[in-house]
Design an enzyme around this catalytic site. Sequence first.
Site, PDB file in Angstrom:
ATOM      1  N   GLU A 135       0.849  -1.280   0.052  1.00 44.89           N
ATOM      2  CA  GLU A 135      -0.001  -0.018   0.162  1.00 44.89           C
ATOM      3  C   GLU A 135       1.066   1.213  -0.085  1.00 44.89           C
ATOM      4  O   GLU A 135       2.144   1.306   0.605  1.00 44.89           O
ATOM      5  CB  GLU A 135      -0.922   0.119   1.108  1.00 44.89           C
ATOM      6  N   LYS A 140       2.287   4.563   1.499  1.00 49.72           N
ATOM      7  CA  LYS A 140       2.446   5.021   2.809  1.00 49.72           C
ATOM      8  C   LYS A 140       1.898   6.526   2.719  1.00 49.72           C
ATOM      9  O   LYS A 140       2.681   7.330   2.220  1.00 49.72           O
ATOM     10  CB  LYS A 140       3.737   4.858   3.433  1.00 49.72           C
ATOM     11  N   ASP A 179       1.248  10.234   4.021  1.00 45.85           N
ATOM     12  CA  ASP A 179       1.872  10.865   4.771  1.00 45.85           C
ATOM     13  C   ASP A 179       0.905  12.081   5.742  1.00 45.85           C
ATOM     14  O   ASP A 179       0.694  13.158   5.382  1.00 45.85           O
ATOM     15  CB  ASP A 179       3.205  12.046   4.389  1.00 45.85           C
ATOM     16  N   TYR A 205      -7.333   1.818   6.442  1.00 42.56           N
ATOM     17  CA  TYR A 205      -6.717   0.373   5.875  1.00 42.56           C
ATOM     18  C   TYR A 205      -6.690  -0.679   6.989  1.00 42.56           C
ATOM     19  O   TYR A 205      -6.134  -1.552   6.756  1.00 42.56           O
ATOM     20  CB  TYR A 205      -5.197   0.647   5.383  1.00 42.56           C
ATOM     21  N   LYS A 243      10.548   3.138   2.490  1.00 42.37           N
ATOM     22  CA  LYS A 243      10.454   4.516   2.372  1.00 42.37           C
ATOM     23  C   LYS A 243      11.042   4.942   1.203  1.00 42.37           C
ATOM     24  O   LYS A 243      11.846   4.454   0.619  1.00 42.37           O
ATOM     25  CB  LYS A 243      11.209   5.358   3.175  1.00 42.37           C
ATOM     26  N   CYS A 297      10.662  48.238  -5.546  1.00 39.03           N
ATOM     27  CA  CYS A 297      10.351  47.262  -6.557  1.00 39.03           C
ATOM     28  C   CYS A 297      11.663  46.945  -7.313  1.00 39.03           C
ATOM     29  O   CYS A 297      12.410  47.978  -7.761  1.00 39.03           O
ATOM     30  CB  CYS A 297       9.136  47.705  -7.483  1.00 39.03           C
ATOM     31  N   CYS A 306      11.369  47.978 -11.294  1.00 36.93           N
ATOM     32  CA  CYS A 306      11.019  49.191 -11.826  1.00 36.93           C
ATOM     33  C   CYS A 306      11.286  50.354 -10.604  1.00 36.93           C
ATOM     34  O   CYS A 306      11.251  51.558 -11.297  1.00 36.93           O
ATOM     35  CB  CYS A 306       9.599  49.394 -11.920  1.00 36.93           C
ATOM     36  N   CYS A 336       4.429  45.779  -5.692  1.00 36.23           N
ATOM     37  CA  CYS A 336       4.570  46.771  -6.441  1.00 36.23           C
ATOM     38  C   CYS A 336       3.396  47.399  -7.202  1.00 36.23           C
ATOM     39  O   CYS A 336       2.562  46.648  -7.510  1.00 36.23           O
ATOM     40  CB  CYS A 336       5.523  46.464  -7.484  1.00 36.23           C
ATOM     41  N   CYS A 382       4.869  48.626 -14.480  1.00 37.78           N
ATOM     42  CA  CYS A 382       5.860  47.830 -13.936  1.00 37.78           C
ATOM     43  C   CYS A 382       6.277  46.553 -15.094  1.00 37.78           C
ATOM     44  O   CYS A 382       5.357  46.130 -15.310  1.00 37.78           O
ATOM     45  CB  CYS A 382       6.036  47.240 -12.440  1.00 37.78           C
TER      46      CYS A 382
HETATM   47  S1  IVH Z   1      -0.386   0.174   8.874  1.00 39.65           S
HETATM   48  C1  IVH Z   1       0.886  -1.411  12.943  1.00 39.65           C
HETATM   49  N1  IVH Z   1      -0.777   1.321   6.340  1.00 39.65           N
HETATM   50  O1  IVH Z   1       2.303   5.295   9.176  1.00 39.65           O
HETATM   51  C2  IVH Z   1       0.687  -0.362  12.134  1.00 39.65           C
HETATM   52  N2  IVH Z   1       0.194   2.759   8.143  1.00 39.65           N
HETATM   53  O2  IVH Z   1       4.687   4.955  10.423  1.00 39.65           O
HETATM   54  C3  IVH Z   1      -0.289  -0.290  11.139  1.00 39.65           C
HETATM   55  N3  IVH Z   1       0.579   5.061   7.420  1.00 39.65           N
HETATM   56  O3  IVH Z   1       1.058   4.878  12.177  1.00 39.65           O
HETATM   57  C4  IVH Z   1      -0.283   0.673  10.084  1.00 39.65           C
HETATM   58  N4  IVH Z   1      -0.193   4.792   5.659  1.00 39.65           N
HETATM   59  O4  IVH Z   1      -0.372   6.240  10.748  1.00 39.65           O
HETATM   60  C5  IVH Z   1      -0.275   1.509   7.589  1.00 39.65           C
HETATM   61  N5  IVH Z   1      -1.085   2.115   4.068  1.00 39.65           N
HETATM   62  C6  IVH Z   1      -0.782   2.331   5.460  1.00 39.65           C
HETATM   63  C7  IVH Z   1      -0.182   3.517   5.951  1.00 39.65           C
HETATM   64  C8  IVH Z   1      -0.031   3.836   7.175  1.00 39.65           C
HETATM   65  C9  IVH Z   1       0.308   5.651   6.398  1.00 39.65           C
HETATM   66  C10 IVH Z   1       1.033   5.659   8.828  1.00 39.65           C
HETATM   67  C11 IVH Z   1       0.254   5.154   9.998  1.00 39.65           C
HETATM   68  C12 IVH Z   1       1.239   4.667  10.985  1.00 39.65           C
HETATM   69  C13 IVH Z   1       2.617   5.251  10.339  1.00 39.65           C
HETATM   70  C14 IVH Z   1       3.594   4.114  10.744  1.00 39.65           C
END
Ligand code: IVH
Length: 671
Positions: free
Chosen positions: A119, A121, A123, A228, A315, A409, A412, A427, A432
Amino acid sequence: MSPSSMTKAQARERLAALRREIEFHEKKYYVDNDPRITDRDFDRLMEELKALEARFPDLVTPESPTQRVGEKPGEGFATVPHSRPMLSLDNCYSVEELREFEERLRRLLPGEEVRYTAELKIDGLGIAVLYEGGKFRRAVTRGDGRQGDDVTANVRTIKSLPLAVEEKERLEVRGEIFLPFSSFRNINREREEAGEPLFANPRNAAAGSIRQLNPAVVAGRGLDIFLYTLFLRDEEPPTQGETLRELKRLGFKVNPHWRACRNLNEVVAYWEEWKDKRDSLEYDCDGVVVKVDSLAQRRALGLTAKSPRWAMSFKFPARQATTRVEKIEVQVGRTGALTPVAVLEPVGIGGTTVSRSTLHNEEELKRKDVRVGDTVLVERSGDVIPRVVEVIKDRRPRGAKPFVFPSKCPICRSEVFKPEGEVISRCLNASCPARLRESILHFASRRAMDIEGLGEALVDQLLERGLIGKIPDLYRLKLEDLSGLERMGAKSSQNLLDRLAQSKSRDLSALIFALGIRHVGERTARDLAEHFAGLEDLGRASAEELTAIPDIGPRVAESIAFFFKQPENRALLEDLRKAGLNLVSRERPAKGGPLAGRVFVFTGGLDSFSRDEAGRMVESLGGRVASDVTRKATHVVVGDSPGSKLAKARNLGLAVLSEEDFLKLVGKSSA
Ligand code: IVH
């Protein structure tokens, strides 16, 4: 049937139908990205629901779509324990490390085949959401993993999260709250206008938003959520793939880019693919979460104190780097806004080379105290331009001096305008070079000087060939200048010259609007043209005189006065006069009419005439109309349901007239 004629039983039925329909469309729009009706039709349903609930307040339920912003601002957040710990994930940064993860799995699951789901991740912020009896009950932040903050009222405002689900058993879902880039940009734009510190990235903005004490503010932030994890009757589905499908079936928003992988190579391929594609997403994602698919295997693998053994976050290369500031430049944008930019020693960040980074505005630059020679942490995320996150202060060279923001500015050299309390310096020189293209396009636009045919392509050619260097040059163009240009035959060239000639006699209000003075829209331009005999008078008016005009506040007045004080703009007016443009107001109401010196405000519904008609009656008798009740008003005419303006008028001691009184006053009364 209108709400007022409904019995309670009928209302109950209609409410249920409306809510079902609205929930359906909210899901289509916010979760499935597949709207089925127009915004307008949706608004109508919502209006009907609101009206019906207002009539039958005891039929309002917490799950009603109108109740997303239900609660009043709170004092703080209660701490709530998690049903089971919210763990974090182990991180890895290379394919080798990922293979070590798999080795560990093999040791713990000898001889077993392991499948994965991969999946994105996201942010954002981890969140746990509880439903009971099919109803949204509670939302808790990750906190320290054992307990978090109860942010129910805020999470309720996230439109992609259903307030009601068909499953009546207790269920808990977990996922990630995030802020799409578009919302992030909006928030920072608003904060910049308000002079507030900017958020460094969407994640910080999402975190700041979810910790807001006022749910109404949260609702406006545009947060979104992907789920998720699912515990149903405290059980998890047998595989992660099933979990995601089940979540989707229940109406939750699931990130669509997950993939079932039969082995680790497929996971690596997925990671490679998204490492490059992540910039095309509308939200930040910082890696791939690899999860053992089978729940039975997960149980066998178990957890460490900190994280599950069955998952790993792989990552993407960091989108942050440190580098040195070589220079600080100030750019002038198309609207005249001055933006400081750090010129950096080039550094690779997530696959691109970054050599410039915005410092946003003078205030932000001061706040971060960026100086030439400093080492800074720079971040680039998705389509957001690279930004300086912070200065690494202990690496500051000796003698580095604070940056002094220019008062002129840089393009100009005209004086820069920065009103009290605002953070953006501008400005305001309409000629300008940095602003010229936009200035001309605005000048020529339909509601300004209405010079049809003078569009972007033509303006660009005129500028490139040096045929115009300032606005008045437009009026010096000759047939032979134009007919040599691309897509400009003799006929269209002549048409343009005719249009230019016609524009010279446009009303003064159009010209005032065309000048592109900050805060002066069409409406204000008309007010000014009605007040002053001509442009010269307007140009001589002080901010105080301008503030005395109804509907013109101090901010607008200051901007106008500053504009006309600039020598560059005075020269512009002189040139326009020489070019033969009309600078005289024909829009002033006859002086000395019976209503001269009186300023009317209309409020509430009027029966026998429209607001526009009323305005014309007043103006034809020498009076003026304002939209707000202020000290400048003299008479307030109240119709049906006048609202707060009436109270304000009484407070200010203004004359309050009924519609009939008004008709008598203007001599239109039948009585
Ligand atoms: S599974 C047991 N799936 O990343 C942990 N986490 O660095 C289950 N996060 O605390 C988390 N996308 O807040 C999971 N597709 C994803 C995620 C995800 C972002 C976050 C989540 C977690 C943190 C860990």
